[in-house]
Motif scaffolding. Structure first.
Motif, short mmCIF file in Angstrom:
data_model
loop_
_atom_site.label_atom_id
_atom_site.label_comp_id
_atom_site.label_asym_id
_atom_site.label_seq_id
_atom_site.Cartn_x
_atom_site.Cartn_y
_atom_site.Cartn_z
N PHE A 56 37.04 43.06 37.00
CA PHE A 56 37.34 41.70 36.56
C PHE A 56 36.71 40.67 37.50
N LEU A 57 36.87 40.88 38.80
CA LEU A 57 36.31 39.94 39.77
C LEU A 57 34.78 40.00 39.79
N GLN A 58 34.21 41.20 39.62
CA GLN A 58 32.74 41.30 39.53
C GLN A 58 32.21 40.47 38.35
N LEU A 94 33.67 37.92 36.86
CA LEU A 94 33.88 36.50 37.08
C LEU A 94 32.89 35.91 38.07
N HIS A 95 32.65 36.61 39.17
CA HIS A 95 31.89 36.03 40.28
C HIS A 95 30.40 36.39 40.24
N PHE A 96 30.05 37.50 39.60
CA PHE A 96 28.65 37.93 39.60
C PHE A 96 28.07 38.09 38.20
N ASN A 97 28.89 37.85 37.17
CA ASN A 97 28.44 38.02 35.78
C ASN A 97 27.87 39.41 35.53
N ALA A 98 28.40 40.40 36.22
CA ALA A 98 27.90 41.78 36.11
C ALA A 98 28.94 42.73 36.65
N ASN A 117 24.73 43.49 33.28
CA ASN A 117 25.15 42.16 32.88
C ASN A 117 26.45 42.20 32.09
N MET A 118 27.43 41.41 32.51
CA MET A 118 28.69 41.31 31.79
C MET A 118 29.40 40.04 32.26
N SER A 119 29.14 38.93 31.57
CA SER A 119 29.65 37.64 32.01
C SER A 119 31.01 37.29 31.42
N VAL A 120 31.46 38.05 30.42
CA VAL A 120 32.77 37.79 29.80
C VAL A 120 33.72 38.93 30.17
N PRO A 121 34.81 38.66 30.88
CA PRO A 121 35.75 39.72 31.23
C PRO A 121 36.39 40.34 29.98
N ILE A 122 36.55 41.66 30.00
CA ILE A 122 37.22 42.38 28.92
C ILE A 122 38.53 42.90 29.48
N VAL A 123 39.60 42.18 29.18
CA VAL A 123 40.88 42.44 29.83
C VAL A 123 42.00 42.44 28.80
N LEU A 124 43.14 42.99 29.20
CA LEU A 124 44.32 43.07 28.34
C LEU A 124 45.51 42.48 29.09
N ALA A 125 46.16 41.49 28.49
CA ALA A 125 47.26 40.77 29.14
C ALA A 125 48.62 41.36 28.73
#
Length: 280
Positions: A72-74, A76-80, A90-98
């Motif tokens: 998640f932090l990678q 957010l901060h590195f877009n990857a 490359n992964m600029s959008v976090p894929i998370v479950l709340a």
């Protein structure tokens, strides 16, 4: 996408992820029983289910489930994120479950390591194992993903602002392929299916065109010019992959179901007059 002499180029991270339980080995039935027996269940919303679809078919390779905090932090901060082969993908959008506070407390109190993911009819969809729970820093997520915290972003309102204050990540195993039963499932080819189709068509180059509108003359010009340039570069059989956007588009956009009918007509017309041109 270029194709090497020995076949297609490798997926991001080196391997194409497939998180759907195989039916042949009996694993799918066993996973269904395992999910039904788990004491903790997380209900998936519409957006969550779409992310399960993305993850399960390998669209987000090398991710093997919803992001743990490091990933998640990678993002957010590195877009990857780090691939399994050591590369940065490359992964600029976090894929998370709340999840909410009550779910967070219950899972922590039981020291559970796995949870079942269920749909809005309480049917098991997947199992998330080797879980990690961490704080959902919503403002930072919004600011770093969109570059603003201004109100009115539709995805933010639906999937972030009103979501739980905790995120749960882990390894995902999906019981069966995600289907929407909206008359469009036949168009939703997985990355593995697309790669098989490219090979079947003997493509030596694949060029993709992503759009959220019906095909118009400007689109057609870009697509035909790209094909011409690839032929000029020496490729013999470049294949066009048309990639219409569903999900979040502008409120006044033409609905996806209508656009798909238009795409079918356009390409059936072009194929009849240009049989040497390959579309997908």
């Amino acid at each position: 996408m270029r194709c090497r002499a020995g076949g297609l180029i490798e997926p991001d991270g080196g391997n194409l992820v497939d998180l759907v339980a195989p039916e042949e080995s009996g694993r799918r039935a066993a996973l269904r029983r395992e999910a039904a027996a788990l004491p903790h269940r997380v209900r998936l919303g519409r957006v969550d289910t779409e992310w399960v679809h993305v993850l399960s078919e390998g669209w987000a390779s090398p991710l093997r489930g919803f992001m743990r905090e490091t990933e998640f932090l990678q993002a957010l901060h590195f877009n990857a994120v780090h691939g399994h082969d050591g590369s940065m993908v490359n992964m600029s959008v976090p894929i998370v479950l709340a999840i909410d506070d009550a779910q967070h407390r219950a899972i922590l109190a039981s020291s559970a390591t796995s949870v079942a993911l269920i749909d809005d009819h309480d049917r098991p969809v997947a199992v998330l194992s080797d879980i990690e729970i961490y704080k959902h820093n919503k403002e930072e997520r919004i600011a770093r993903t969109w570059g603003t915290t201004a109100p009115g972003l539709p995805y933010v309102e639906e999937a972030i602002t009103n979501a739980g204050d905790w995120l749960i990540g882990g390894d995902l195993e999906v019981i069966e392929p995600i289907k929407y039963n909206d008359g469009l499932d036949q168009y939703r080819l997985s990355p593995a299916q697309l790669r098989e189709e490219f090979a079947r068509r003997n493509a030596d180059a694949v060029f993709a065109f992503q759009l959220r509108n019906p095909v118009h003359d400007g689109h057609a010009l870009l697509m035909t010019d790209t094909r011409r340039r690839l032929l000029d570069m020496g490729y013999k059989n470049p294949v066009l992959l048309l990639h219409p956007l569903g999900g979040f588009t502008k409120a006044d956009d033409v609905p996806l179901s209508v656009r798909m009918k238009q795409h079918e007509k356009v390409f059936s017309y072009k194929q009849s007059y240009h049989p040497s041109v390959s579309f997908l």
